[in-house]
Design a protein around this motif. Structure first.
Motif, PDB file in Angstrom:
ATOM      1  N   PRO A  87       0.992  -0.982  -0.036  1.00  0.00           N
ATOM      2  CA  PRO A  87      -0.175   0.054   0.179  1.00  0.00           C
ATOM      3  C   PRO A  87       1.228   1.307  -0.015  1.00  0.00           C
ATOM      4  CG  PRO A  87      -0.487  -1.336   1.911  1.00  0.00           C
ATOM      5  CD  PRO A  87       0.716  -1.901   1.913  1.00  0.00           C
ATOM      6  N   GLU A  88       2.051   1.101   0.169  1.00  0.00           N
ATOM      7  CA  GLU A  88       2.921   2.497   0.722  1.00  0.00           C
ATOM      8  C   GLU A  88       3.345   2.780  -1.077  1.00  0.00           C
ATOM      9  OE1 GLU A  88       5.668  -1.050   1.945  1.00  0.00           O
ATOM     10  OE2 GLU A  88       3.917  -0.556   1.928  1.00  0.00           O
ATOM     11  N   HIS A  89       3.391   1.584  -1.648  1.00  0.00           N
ATOM     12  CA  HIS A  89       3.869   1.722  -3.189  1.00  0.00           C
ATOM     13  C   HIS A  89       2.615   2.272  -3.921  1.00  0.00           C
ATOM     14  CE1 HIS A  89       7.794   1.850  -2.164  1.00  0.00           C
ATOM     15  NE2 HIS A  89       7.718   0.887  -1.139  1.00  0.00           N
ATOM     16  N   ALA A  90       1.772   2.135  -4.207  1.00  0.00           N
ATOM     17  CA  ALA A  90       0.184   2.116  -4.738  1.00  0.00           C
ATOM     18  C   ALA A  90       0.086   3.060  -4.985  1.00  0.00           C
ATOM     19  CB  ALA A  90      -1.141   1.749  -3.738  1.00  0.00           C
ATOM     20  N   ARG A  91      -0.367   3.575  -6.189  1.00  0.00           N
ATOM     21  CA  ARG A  91      -1.146   5.195  -7.173  1.00  0.00           C
ATOM     22  C   ARG A  91      -2.173   4.851  -7.247  1.00  0.00           C
ATOM     23  NH1 ARG A  91       3.432   3.795 -11.764  1.00  0.00           N
ATOM     24  NH2 ARG A  91       1.888   1.434 -11.606  1.00  0.00           N
ATOM     25  N   GLY A  92      -3.319   3.881  -7.764  1.00  0.00           N
ATOM     26  CA  GLY A  92      -4.449   3.517  -7.828  1.00  0.00           C
ATOM     27  C   GLY A  92      -4.820   3.420  -6.628  1.00  0.00           C
ATOM     28  N   ALA A 120      -5.273 -13.005 -15.489  1.00  0.00           N
ATOM     29  CA  ALA A 120      -4.927 -11.798 -14.732  1.00  0.00           C
ATOM     30  C   ALA A 120      -5.203 -10.385 -14.310  1.00  0.00           C
ATOM     31  CB  ALA A 120      -3.163 -11.932 -14.442  1.00  0.00           C
ATOM     32  N   MET A 121      -4.985  -9.859 -15.855  1.00  0.00           N
ATOM     33  CA  MET A 121      -5.358  -8.294 -16.265  1.00  0.00           C
ATOM     34  C   MET A 121      -6.743  -8.119 -16.329  1.00  0.00           C
ATOM     35  SD  MET A 121      -2.709  -6.990 -15.497  1.00  0.00           S
ATOM     36  CE  MET A 121      -1.873  -7.722 -14.688  1.00  0.00           C
ATOM     37  N   PHE A 127     -12.770  -7.399 -11.294  1.00  0.00           N
ATOM     38  CA  PHE A 127     -12.686  -7.297 -10.042  1.00  0.00           C
ATOM     39  C   PHE A 127     -12.786  -5.618  -9.756  1.00  0.00           C
ATOM     40  CE2 PHE A 127     -10.714  -6.468  -5.801  1.00  0.00           C
ATOM     41  CZ  PHE A 127     -11.370  -7.647  -5.006  1.00  0.00           C
ATOM     42  N   GLY A 128     -12.430  -4.543 -10.491  1.00  0.00           N
ATOM     43  CA  GLY A 128     -12.913  -3.066 -10.610  1.00  0.00           C
ATOM     44  C   GLY A 128     -11.356  -3.004  -9.744  1.00  0.00           C
ATOM     45  N   ALA A 129     -10.426  -3.380  -9.861  1.00  0.00           N
ATOM     46  CA  ALA A 129      -9.184  -3.051  -9.844  1.00  0.00           C
ATOM     47  C   ALA A 129      -8.884  -1.498 -11.011  1.00  0.00           C
ATOM     48  CB  ALA A 129      -7.876  -3.865  -9.472  1.00  0.00           C
ATOM     49  N   ASP A 130      -7.869  -0.849 -10.480  1.00  0.00           N
ATOM     50  CA  ASP A 130      -7.495  -0.006 -11.126  1.00  0.00           C
ATOM     51  C   ASP A 130      -5.235   0.060 -11.341  1.00  0.00           C
ATOM     52  OD1 ASP A 130      -6.778   1.570  -8.642  1.00  0.00           O
ATOM     53  OD2 ASP A 130      -7.892   2.938  -9.348  1.00  0.00           O
ATOM     54  N   LEU A 175      -1.023   0.384 -13.955  1.00  0.00           N
ATOM     55  CA  LEU A 175      -1.963   1.183 -14.180  1.00  0.00           C
ATOM     56  C   LEU A 175      -3.175   0.700 -14.687  1.00  0.00           C
ATOM     57  CD1 LEU A 175      -0.959   4.686 -13.097  1.00  0.00           C
ATOM     58  CD2 LEU A 175      -1.990   2.859 -11.555  1.00  0.00           C
ATOM     59  N   LEU A 176      -4.818  -0.127 -14.773  1.00  0.00           N
ATOM     60  CA  LEU A 176      -5.476  -0.784 -15.511  1.00  0.00           C
ATOM     61  C   LEU A 176      -6.046   1.189 -15.774  1.00  0.00           C
ATOM     62  CD1 LEU A 176      -5.765  -3.515 -13.458  1.00  0.00           C
ATOM     63  CD2 LEU A 176      -4.558  -3.541 -15.867  1.00  0.00           C
ATOM     64  N   LEU A 177      -6.327   1.014 -17.241  1.00  0.00           N
ATOM     65  CA  LEU A 177      -7.683   2.111 -17.655  1.00  0.00           C
ATOM     66  C   LEU A 177      -9.000   1.480 -18.481  1.00  0.00           C
ATOM     67  CD1 LEU A 177      -4.678   4.172 -19.811  1.00  0.00           C
ATOM     68  CD2 LEU A 177      -5.798   4.367 -17.719  1.00  0.00           C
ATOM     69  N   GLY A 178     -10.210   2.075 -18.023  1.00  0.00           N
ATOM     70  CA  GLY A 178     -11.060   1.585 -18.512  1.00  0.00           C
ATOM     71  C   GLY A 178     -11.386   0.091 -17.817  1.00  0.00           C
TER      72      GLY A 178
END
Length: 178
Positions: A87-92, A120-121, A127-130, A175-178
Motif C-alpha cells: 500500500p505504501e507504493h500504491a498509485r491506484g 490476470a489483467m 474486480f474493479g482494480a485500477d 495501471l489499468l485503464l477503463g
C-alpha cells in the motif's frame, strides 16, 4: 496439434492442490534454488508451496488461481491476491497483487505466461482494480523483460525474505485503464 493450441485455462479446484504445490516448488527450485542455504529453501517451500498452504489458497475467497493445462498436465499457474500487497507504493485506489506466475520449466516459451497474464489483467479489471502490483527478484532479467512487455514498470526497490536471506526485489506495477 501444438502445445499452445492444446492449452486451456481453468480455475484451480481443491483436487489441484498437490499438482499446484509440486509445480510451484519445482519451478522455484529450478530457477532460484541455488541461491539459498538448504534450510532456508526448505522452510520457504513449506510455507509458500506446501500442499496444505496451496489448498488454503484455493479455498480463499480473496485469492484467484488460474491454471494452464494440456489435458491432465499442469503447464503453469497464476495466483492473484485481490488486495494490495504494498500500500505504501500504491498509485491506484483499488490495487491487487499478482502473487505468482509460474510455468513448468519444461514448457517455457510456449505463450503460457502471456495467456495467464491476459487472464490476470481481465480478472483485475472485472474486480474493479485500477492497478496491479507484483514483485520480482532484482536479477531475474527475463522476468523484467516479460513484465515490461506486459505493460508493467518498476516503481520501487523492495525486499523478499527466504528464510534468513534477504533478496533485493523490484516492485513492478501496471495501471489499468477503463
Amino acid at each position: 496439434m501444438n502445445q499452445e493450441t492444446a492449452m486451456e485455462l481453468r480455475l484451480a479446484a481443491p483436487a489441484d492442490a498437490a499438482a499446484l504445490a509440486d509445480l510451484g516448488a519445482r519451478s522455484f527450485v529450478e530457477k532460484f534454488g541455488y541461491l539459498y542455504r538448504p534450510e532456508d529453501l526448505s522452510a520457504f517451500l513449506a510455507g509458500s508451496h506446501g500442499e496444505v498452504v496451496v489448498a488454503g489458497q484455493i479455498a480463499d475467497p480473496g485469492m484467484r488461481i488460474m491454471l494452464a493445462v494440456d489435458g491432465t498436465r499442469l503447464l503453469g499457474f497464476c495466483k492473484m491476491v485481490m488486495a494490495c500487497g504494498w500500500p505504501e507504493h500504491a498509485r491506484g485506489s483499488k490495487v491487487v497483487e499478482l502473487k505468482q506466475l509460474y510455468t513448468d520449466p519444461d514448457a517455457t516459451g510456449q505463450g503460457i505466461g502471456a495467456r495467464l497474464m491476459h487472464w490476470a489483467m481481465d480478472e483485475a479489471r472485472d474486480f474493479g482494480a485500477d492497478e496491479v502490483q507484483l514483485s520480482v527478484w532484482s536479477e531475474n532479467f527475463g522476468a523484467h523483460k516479460f513484465y515490461a512487455r506486459q505493460g508493467f514498470e518498476k516503481v520501487a526497490d523492495i525486499h523478499f525474505m527466504v528464510g534468513e536471506q534477504r533478496d533485493e526485489e523490484f516492485l513492478y506495477a501496471r495501471l489499468l485503464l477503463g
